[in-house]
Design a protein around this motif. Structure first.
Motif, short mmCIF file in Angstrom:
data_model
loop_
_atom_site.label_atom_id
_atom_site.label_comp_id
_atom_site.label_asym_id
_atom_site.label_seq_id
_atom_site.Cartn_x
_atom_site.Cartn_y
_atom_site.Cartn_z
N UNK A 1 -13.75 116.67 56.67
CA UNK A 1 -13.51 117.71 57.66
C UNK A 1 -14.07 117.41 59.04
N UNK A 2 -14.75 116.27 59.19
CA UNK A 2 -15.35 115.91 60.47
C UNK A 2 -15.03 114.45 60.78
N UNK A 3 -14.59 114.17 62.00
CA UNK A 3 -14.39 112.80 62.44
C UNK A 3 -15.66 112.36 63.16
N UNK A 4 -16.49 111.58 62.46
CA UNK A 4 -17.79 111.17 62.97
C UNK A 4 -17.66 110.04 63.99
N UNK A 5 -18.70 109.86 64.79
CA UNK A 5 -18.70 108.82 65.82
C UNK A 5 -18.46 107.43 65.22
N UNK A 6 -19.09 107.13 64.08
CA UNK A 6 -18.91 105.84 63.44
C UNK A 6 -17.46 105.62 63.01
N UNK A 7 -16.83 106.68 62.55
CA UNK A 7 -15.42 106.59 62.15
C UNK A 7 -14.53 106.37 63.38
N UNK A 8 -14.84 107.06 64.46
CA UNK A 8 -14.08 106.87 65.71
C UNK A 8 -14.22 105.43 66.19
N UNK A 9 -15.43 104.90 66.12
CA UNK A 9 -15.67 103.52 66.56
C UNK A 9 -14.91 102.54 65.69
#
Length: 107
Positions: free
Chosen positions: A22-30
């Motif tokens: 349910x959350x797009x984390x910074x590490x996933x975005x990177x």
């Protein structure tokens, strides 16, 4: 290496794993940003992936070569690890993608 349709289907699978908790984390975005560069993904792939039906996605992934499927396993595994926590929902989605794509994890 990957066709345009395969890139879109891989993007769909990546986004499903990334959004599992349910959350797009910074590490996933990177990690998504890195993959966009490595796989030469265009923003268009992300838009089309968002619109892609899950059945179509699995159909495309299931027709990939074993080598490409092996790359998909690595991509999704790294996506799940990207935020530092492998969530149960991420594992469920990854297993669903692997089954839908005809990937045998026992070999």
């Amino acid at each position: 290496m990957f066709t345009k349709n395969e890139k879109t289907a891989i993007t769909k699978a990546m986004l499903m794993v990334a959004a599992a908790d349910g959350v797009l984390h910074d590490g996933e975005k990177a990690y998504i940003g890195q993959l966009m560069d490595v796989l030469d993904l265009e923003p268009e792939n992300a838009r089309k992936a968002g619109e892609m039906d899950i059945t179509e996605c699995m159909s495309i992934l299931s027709k990939m070569s074993d080598e490409k499927k092996g790359s998909l396993v690595i991509i999704l595994d790294e996506m799940a690890k990207a935020d530092g926590i492998i969530d149960d929902d991420e594992i469920k989605i990854m297993l669903g993608v692997f089954i839908g794509a005809g990937i045998n994890l026992n070999s």
